[in-house]
Structures are given as C-alpha cells and as structure tokens.
Motif scaffolding. Structure first.
Motif, PDB file in Angstrom:
ATOM      1  N   ASN A 132       0.793  -1.236   0.000  1.00 15.77           N
ATOM      2  CA  ASN A 132       0.000   0.000   0.000  1.00 15.77           C
ATOM      3  C   ASN A 132       0.816   1.272   0.000  1.00 15.77           C
ATOM      4  O   ASN A 132       0.284   2.355   0.143  1.00 15.77           O
ATOM      5  N   HIS A 158      -3.759  -3.973  -2.476  1.00 16.64           N
ATOM      6  CA  HIS A 158      -4.252  -4.394  -1.172  1.00 16.64           C
ATOM      7  C   HIS A 158      -5.226  -5.533  -1.329  1.00 16.64           C
ATOM      8  O   HIS A 158      -5.632  -5.853  -2.436  1.00 16.64           O
ATOM      9  N   ASP A 159      -5.576  -6.153  -0.219  1.00 10.90           N
ATOM     10  CA  ASP A 159      -6.365  -7.368  -0.306  1.00 10.90           C
ATOM     11  C   ASP A 159      -7.452  -7.423   0.746  1.00 10.90           C
ATOM     12  O   ASP A 159      -7.908  -8.503   1.098  1.00 10.90           O
ATOM     13  N   THR A 214     -11.030 -10.433   3.813  1.00  7.00           N
ATOM     14  CA  THR A 214      -9.694 -10.364   3.208  1.00  7.00           C
ATOM     15  C   THR A 214      -9.175 -11.730   2.792  1.00  7.00           C
ATOM     16  O   THR A 214      -9.610 -12.759   3.336  1.00  7.00           O
ATOM     17  N   MET A 224      -2.448 -11.190   3.839  1.00  7.25           N
ATOM     18  CA  MET A 224      -1.238 -10.732   3.161  1.00  7.25           C
ATOM     19  C   MET A 224      -0.824 -11.759   2.106  1.00  7.25           C
ATOM     20  O   MET A 224      -0.803 -12.957   2.368  1.00  7.25           O
ATOM     21  N   ARG A 242      -0.994 -18.397   8.700  1.00  7.60           N
ATOM     22  CA  ARG A 242      -0.907 -17.024   9.234  1.00  7.60           C
ATOM     23  C   ARG A 242      -2.293 -16.339   9.196  1.00  7.60           C
ATOM     24  O   ARG A 242      -3.004 -16.393   8.211  1.00  7.60           O
ATOM     25  N   GLY A 291      -4.163 -12.574  10.010  1.00 10.60           N
ATOM     26  CA  GLY A 291      -3.901 -11.157  10.276  1.00 10.60           C
ATOM     27  C   GLY A 291      -4.924 -10.565  11.228  1.00 10.60           C
ATOM     28  O   GLY A 291      -5.595 -11.274  11.976  1.00 10.60           O
ATOM     29  N   ASP A 292      -5.063  -9.257  11.154  1.00 10.64           N
ATOM     30  CA  ASP A 292      -5.989  -8.550  12.051  1.00 10.64           C
ATOM     31  C   ASP A 292      -7.450  -8.642  11.611  1.00 10.64           C
ATOM     32  O   ASP A 292      -8.367  -8.536  12.428  1.00 10.64           O
ATOM     33  N   SER A 293      -7.651  -8.852  10.299  1.00 13.11           N
ATOM     34  CA  SER A 293      -9.002  -8.666   9.741  1.00 13.11           C
ATOM     35  C   SER A 293     -10.113  -9.481  10.407  1.00 13.11           C
ATOM     36  O   SER A 293     -11.221  -8.974  10.562  1.00 13.11           O
ATOM     37  N   SER A 337      -6.960  -1.466   7.705  1.00  9.87           N
ATOM     38  CA  SER A 337      -6.329  -2.246   6.651  1.00  9.87           C
ATOM     39  C   SER A 337      -4.828  -1.999   6.723  1.00  9.87           C
ATOM     40  O   SER A 337      -4.381  -0.979   7.225  1.00  9.87           O
ATOM     41  N   GLN A 371      -0.808  -3.796   7.487  1.00  7.52           N
ATOM     42  CA  GLN A 371      -0.009  -4.876   8.073  1.00  7.52           C
ATOM     43  C   GLN A 371      -0.667  -5.369   9.375  1.00  7.52           C
ATOM     44  O   GLN A 371      -0.534  -4.758  10.433  1.00  7.52           O
ATOM     45  N   GLY A 372      -1.372  -6.498   9.252  1.00  9.76           N
ATOM     46  CA  GLY A 372      -2.220  -6.967  10.344  1.00  9.76           C
ATOM     47  C   GLY A 372      -1.502  -7.199  11.653  1.00  9.76           C
ATOM     48  O   GLY A 372      -2.058  -6.956  12.736  1.00  9.76           O
TER      49      GLY A 372
HETATM   50  C1  SD4 Z   1      -3.920  -8.648   6.927  1.00 12.87           C
HETATM   51  N1  SD4 Z   1      -4.852  -6.468   7.248  1.00 12.87           N
HETATM   52  O1  SD4 Z   1      -4.165  -9.806   6.621  1.00 12.87           O
HETATM   53  C2  SD4 Z   1      -4.745  -7.552   6.304  1.00 12.87           C
HETATM   54  C3  SD4 Z   1      -4.118  -7.159   5.000  1.00 12.87           C
HETATM   55  C4  SD4 Z   1      -4.637  -5.920   4.354  1.00 12.87           C
HETATM   56  O2  SD4 Z   1      -4.893  -4.703   2.421  1.00 12.87           O
HETATM   57  O3  SD4 Z   1      -5.228  -5.049   4.934  1.00 12.87           O
HETATM   58  N2  SD4 Z   1      -4.430  -5.779   3.069  1.00 12.87           N
HETATM   59  O4  SD4 Z   1      -3.017  -8.344   7.699  1.00 12.87           O
END
Ligand code: SD4
Length: 347
Positions: free
Chosen positions: A175, A204-205, A224, A227, A234, A236-238, A257, A259-260
């Motif tokens: 991003n 982004h995803d 999502t 990553m 793994r 992430g935060d989503s 959105s 780096q989770g």
């Molecule tokens: C993650 N936050 O899996 C998500 C990735 C993301 O745009 O926001 N991508 O960490």
C-alpha cells in the motif's frame, strides 16, 4: 488572582469537560445517517451495495454484509477467492462482522468458500462461539449450505504467485505507492480505480466497511485474503474483533487495513473506538491510534502501512494512516459517494 494551583484545577476541569462537549457537539437528531464508509478506492463500489440496503431504511448489519459480499464475488479482485495465495499456493480467507449490540462472528483461514463474511454472520447468529478457523470453519460452512468451490487460483493471482515463486521472498511492503515504485491504475475521470497496479499486481487485499443506518444502529464488516504469500496458517488482524474491526453501539465503529500484525499488537480498532468514547472525533481517534503505532515501532513504521477509518453516532467520519496512499470511500447521500485520501503520519 489565578494561582498555579487554581489554574491547574481549571485546566483539569476544562479537559474533563471536553469529551462531554464533543459528545454533545451535534444533537443525535442531527446526525448524518444513513452513512457507509469503506477502506480503499474500491470502497466506492462496495458502498453502493450497502447503500441499496441503507437507503430504504434497512439494517446496518445487512448493509455491511452486502458490501463485503459484493467484493468477495469479484473473482477478478484481490479480496476473496480471487486474491493472492499463501506461500504454498492456497487462498485462505478471513472475515468478521459485528453489530451495535456487541454480537460478532468471525472465520479465519477459510478455504474454497466464496462468502466468508456470510459464514462469519452464521457463526455469530447460530453458534455459541465468535470465531471458527480452517477446516472446522469450512465444515461449518458446508453444513450450512455454502458451496465448496474449486481449489483454483484466479488468473491474476496465478501470475503473481508464479512471479513470487522465482525469489520466494516475503516482503510486505504493501500500500505504499512510493516505496513500491508502482503506479496505481487510475480510472478515466475517477480519482482511483481498481485495487491494482498497472502491472496487474494488487495494492491491497482487504475490504473493511462501517455503517450507520437510518435508525442510528452501527455495524461493521471486514473481509480479506490476507497478506499475499503469507506463511501457511498465518492470520492477520481482519478477522480479529478489536483488531481489524470493532463496533460499539454507544460510540461508533472502526476498521483497519494494512499490516495486520501491527494492528493486532495494538488492539487497533478497539483503541480507536475507546478514543472516541473518551471524546475524540473519529479523525482524532484514528490519528491517535496511528501515533501510538508509530511510537511502539519507531524503526519499522516507515516501512509498513496501516490505515484506520472510523465513524461515530453523529455520522462524523475519520481516517488516518501511517504512510501515504491509504484511501477510503464515504457514501451518505444518493450522490454515488466520494473517495478521499487519508492524511498520514509520514507525509
Ligand atoms: C492482513 N490487514 O491480513 C490484512 C491485510 C490488508 O490490504 O489489509 N491488506 O493483515
């Protein structure tokens, strides 16, 4: 005469008043609603899906589910099954949903299911749990009538994965346009177009949506593929309530959105909502959360992206990111919505 002690007393009083003042800044009846806000430029299209529910007076929870479903259906896109795989070549999806009553549901590491957001809602509405993962989440989905899709990468994801395999290097420099040195595709006439760079790779995803309906009920969703080229397993935060999404019916909602891992460390969206509870506007709250992220990552923060968006019950909107390049879309009238570029800590 104002002594130092009386001055301190007065300033403490003024500080303690400021949250009260900002809470009453706009009477609730004057709140801007319905309203829907989503991450990234593609938020405009998903807001349109949410708007179809919100405009005739529908429930914010249905609206945010629709917004997530609309982008999950885009197989040519980066968020759902069309997204980039993990480093072993599997697309694994994460999603969560939450309403104004603290009801929430989540799935993580879900494979071969088109609409993880609807599975998350099923978890919320029909199980005693909040979160299901991996195989168990898939079994639950299939048992509830969700179709098991083919285990296949989209054409764009396959191309990116093959390219990635040449070096197999994990570098989540996401991003941050200037660092990636790539040009985002711009739509003719529009400020931002799809979530892709000109070379076809995704910028982004994740799609996060927060909304308030005509009755003042807030809800949020986050979906999502995670990553790109992450380690298998793994998460992430989503899909994590309080990290990628948080909703509080008395305060507002926030989603993130980027780096989770960094957002999880901070309990990011819960922090944003708590800042709002204590009187910050959505904009101030997002900014304060980003400042906290930078503070705990003094060396790394320049190299990763995290962006927050937030709304409060007055229908005020805020957004802020660590680095440049985080956009978001706001729809609050029949004007098709608008994309904004968030202010960032590093300019
Ligand atoms: C993650 N936050 O899996 C998500 C990735 C993301 O745009 O926001 N991508 O960490």
């Amino acid at each position: 005469m104002t002594t130092r002690r009386s001055f301190l007393r007065w300033s403490a009083f003024a500080v303690s008043l400021s949250p009260v003042r900002s809470l009453f800044a706009l009477p609730k009846s004057a709140a801007v609603k319905p309203i829907v806000v989503s991450t990234w430029d593609s938020g405009l299209a998903v807001n349109a899906a949410a708007w179809k529910v919100l405009k005739p007076g529908g429930y914010a929870l249905d609206a945010v589910e629709e917004s997530a479903r609309s982008i999950e259906s885009e197989i040519s896109c980066c968020v759902g099954l069309g997204g980039n795989p993990d480093r072993e070549g599997h697309v694994t999806l994460d999603a969560c949903i939450m309403n104004e009553k603290y009801d929430c549901g989540s799935v993580a590491g879900l494979e071969r299911i088109l609409h993880p957001i609807s599975v998350a809602r099923k978890v919320m509405e029909t199980t005693p749990h909040v979160m299901l993962i991996g195989e168990g989440a898939q079994q639950f989905a299939v048992a509830n009538g969700f179709k098991l899709e083919e285990d296949k990468l989209s054409a764009d994801a396959e191309k990116s994965y093959k390219e990635w395999l040449k070096k197999s290097e994990y570098k989540p420099l996401m991003n941050i346009e200037q660092q990636q040195g790539k040009t985002p595709k711009r739509a003719a006439g529009g400020p931002f177009a799809p979530n892709q760079f000109e070379d076809g790779s995704f910028n982004h995803d994740t799609m996060g949506t927060i909304a308030m309906d005509a009755k003042g009920r807030v809800s949020g969703s986050c979906t999502t593929s995670g990553m790109a080229f992450k380690m298998r397993g793994r998460i992430g935060d989503s899909p994590i309530i309080g990290a990628g999404l948080y909703v509080d019916g008395e305060v507002g909602a926030a989603t993130s959105s980027g780096q989770g891992e960094e957002v999880i460390r901070l309990g990011g969206t819960h922090l944003v909502v708590e800042f709002m509870r204590n009187g910050a506007t959505p904009m101030e709250a997002c900014k304060k959360a980003v400042e906290r992220l930078v503070k705990i990552n003094p060396k790394k923060a320049k190299d990763f992206q995290v962006g927050f968006i937030a709304i409060n019950l007055q229908g005020e909107v805020g957004a802020y990111s660590v680095n440049k390049g985080f956009s978001y879309a706001v729809t609050k009238a029949d004007d098709g919505g608008k994309v904004f570029m968030a202010e960032s800590y590093y300019k």
